[in-house]
Design a protein around this motif. Structure first.
Motif, short mmCIF file in Angstrom:
data_model
loop_
_atom_site.label_atom_id
_atom_site.label_comp_id
_atom_site.label_asym_id
_atom_site.label_seq_id
_atom_site.Cartn_x
_atom_site.Cartn_y
_atom_site.Cartn_z
N ALA A 150 0.85 -1.49 -0.11
CA ALA A 150 -0.35 -0.10 -0.15
C ALA A 150 0.83 1.43 -0.19
CB ALA A 150 -0.77 0.07 1.32
N LEU A 151 2.06 0.95 0.42
CA LEU A 151 3.03 1.58 -0.05
C LEU A 151 3.24 3.24 -1.17
CD1 LEU A 151 5.77 0.97 2.42
CD2 LEU A 151 4.17 2.69 2.84
N VAL A 152 3.17 4.41 -0.84
CA VAL A 152 3.65 5.16 -2.40
C VAL A 152 4.55 5.24 -2.49
CG1 VAL A 152 3.41 6.83 -3.42
CG2 VAL A 152 1.48 6.61 -2.05
N LYS A 153 5.22 4.32 -3.62
CA LYS A 153 6.64 3.80 -3.41
C LYS A 153 7.23 4.67 -5.23
CE LYS A 153 6.26 -0.94 -2.30
NZ LYS A 153 4.86 -1.14 -3.03
N PRO A 154 8.48 5.54 -4.80
CA PRO A 154 8.79 6.27 -5.81
C PRO A 154 9.27 5.31 -7.10
CG PRO A 154 11.27 5.34 -4.57
CD PRO A 154 9.53 5.18 -3.73
N PRO A 155 9.37 6.09 -8.39
CA PRO A 155 9.17 5.67 -9.60
C PRO A 155 10.74 4.31 -9.79
CG PRO A 155 9.03 8.01 -10.45
CD PRO A 155 8.92 7.41 -8.32
N LEU A 156 11.58 4.98 -9.85
CA LEU A 156 12.45 3.88 -9.68
C LEU A 156 12.20 2.01 -8.59
CD1 LEU A 156 15.68 6.71 -10.21
CD2 LEU A 156 14.24 5.39 -11.59
N ASN A 157 11.46 2.20 -7.75
CA ASN A 157 11.69 1.75 -6.43
C ASN A 157 11.58 0.03 -8.26
OD1 ASN A 157 11.14 0.20 -3.85
ND2 ASN A 157 8.78 -0.50 -5.43
N PRO A 158 12.71 -0.64 -7.16
CA PRO A 158 12.77 -2.59 -8.08
C PRO A 158 11.28 -3.40 -7.53
CG PRO A 158 14.09 -2.87 -5.98
CD PRO A 158 13.53 -0.83 -6.21
N PRO A 159 10.46 -3.49 -9.08
CA PRO A 159 10.05 -4.77 -9.24
C PRO A 159 9.41 -5.40 -7.59
CG PRO A 159 10.10 -5.73 -11.15
CD PRO A 159 11.27 -4.10 -10.23
N ASN A 160 8.11 -5.92 -7.46
CA ASN A 160 8.25 -7.07 -6.12
C ASN A 160 9.54 -8.53 -6.20
OD1 ASN A 160 7.45 -5.18 -3.89
ND2 ASN A 160 5.57 -6.18 -4.39
N TRP A 161 8.89 -8.70 -7.58
CA TRP A 161 9.36 -10.45 -8.20
C TRP A 161 11.42 -9.90 -8.22
CZ3 TRP A 161 12.51 -10.44 -12.16
CH2 TRP A 161 12.38 -9.84 -13.18
N ILE A 162 11.61 -8.89 -8.13
CA ILE A 162 12.50 -9.30 -8.68
C ILE A 162 13.58 -9.25 -7.14
CG2 ILE A 162 13.65 -6.47 -7.86
CD1 ILE A 162 15.60 -8.50 -10.69
N PHE A 163 13.32 -9.22 -5.99
CA PHE A 163 13.65 -9.41 -4.72
C PHE A 163 13.99 -10.69 -4.53
CE2 PHE A 163 12.14 -5.33 -3.90
CZ PHE A 163 12.94 -4.37 -3.83
N GLY A 164 13.64 -11.28 -4.57
CA GLY A 164 14.03 -12.73 -4.71
C GLY A 164 15.56 -13.39 -4.86
N PRO A 165 15.42 -13.19 -6.13
CA PRO A 165 16.69 -13.68 -6.87
C PRO A 165 17.95 -12.63 -6.23
CG PRO A 165 14.70 -13.37 -8.59
CD PRO A 165 14.68 -12.69 -7.25
N VAL A 166 17.70 -10.96 -6.63
CA VAL A 166 18.98 -10.75 -5.45
C VAL A 166 19.12 -10.77 -3.92
CG1 VAL A 166 19.12 -8.20 -5.06
CG2 VAL A 166 18.72 -8.66 -7.19
N TRP A 167 18.20 -10.98 -3.30
CA TRP A 167 18.47 -11.56 -1.97
C TRP A 167 18.81 -12.77 -1.77
CZ3 TRP A 167 19.64 -8.47 2.09
CH2 TRP A 167 18.68 -7.88 2.29
N SER A 168 19.02 -13.37 -2.85
CA SER A 168 18.98 -14.82 -2.33
C SER A 168 20.42 -14.60 -3.28
CB SER A 168 18.72 -16.20 -3.96
OG SER A 168 17.45 -16.35 -3.51
N VAL A 169 21.38 -13.88 -4.57
CA VAL A 169 22.82 -14.48 -4.40
C VAL A 169 23.84 -12.47 -3.36
CG1 VAL A 169 23.81 -12.88 -6.00
CG2 VAL A 169 22.31 -13.80 -7.02
#
Length: 86
Positions: free
Chosen positions: A32-51
């Protein structure tokens, strides 16, 4: 063989921190937060945190492999892992 066992231990420690963090995922409040336009999409967090977690395990293992008696750097590594899990 000793290096392989140590690598498995570092991977296990990092995996425990990652699993602990996975139990406390952000809920609907984050969506629900208003995020800035450069905020990455939610799906990218899993792979990035895994690496990132894999890199943390390998970095701790590399320090241990070169200097197993390096107490202070390994203690700092452990402290950052605890903070990261928190």
């Amino acid at each position: 063989m000793r290096n392989l066992i140590a690598l498995v231990v570092f991977l296990a420690l990092v995996s425990m921190a990652a699993l602990f963090g996975a139990f406390f995922q952000p809920g609907t409040w984050y969506e629900a937060l208003v995020k800035p336009p450069l905020n990455p999409p939610n799906w990218i967090f899993g792979p990035v945190w895994s690496v990132l977690y894999l890199a943390m395990a390998v970095s701790g293992w590399l320090v241990w492999r070169v200097r197993p008696d390096a107490v202070r750097p390994l203690a700092l590594w452990g402290a950052q892992l605890l903070l990261n899990a928190g």
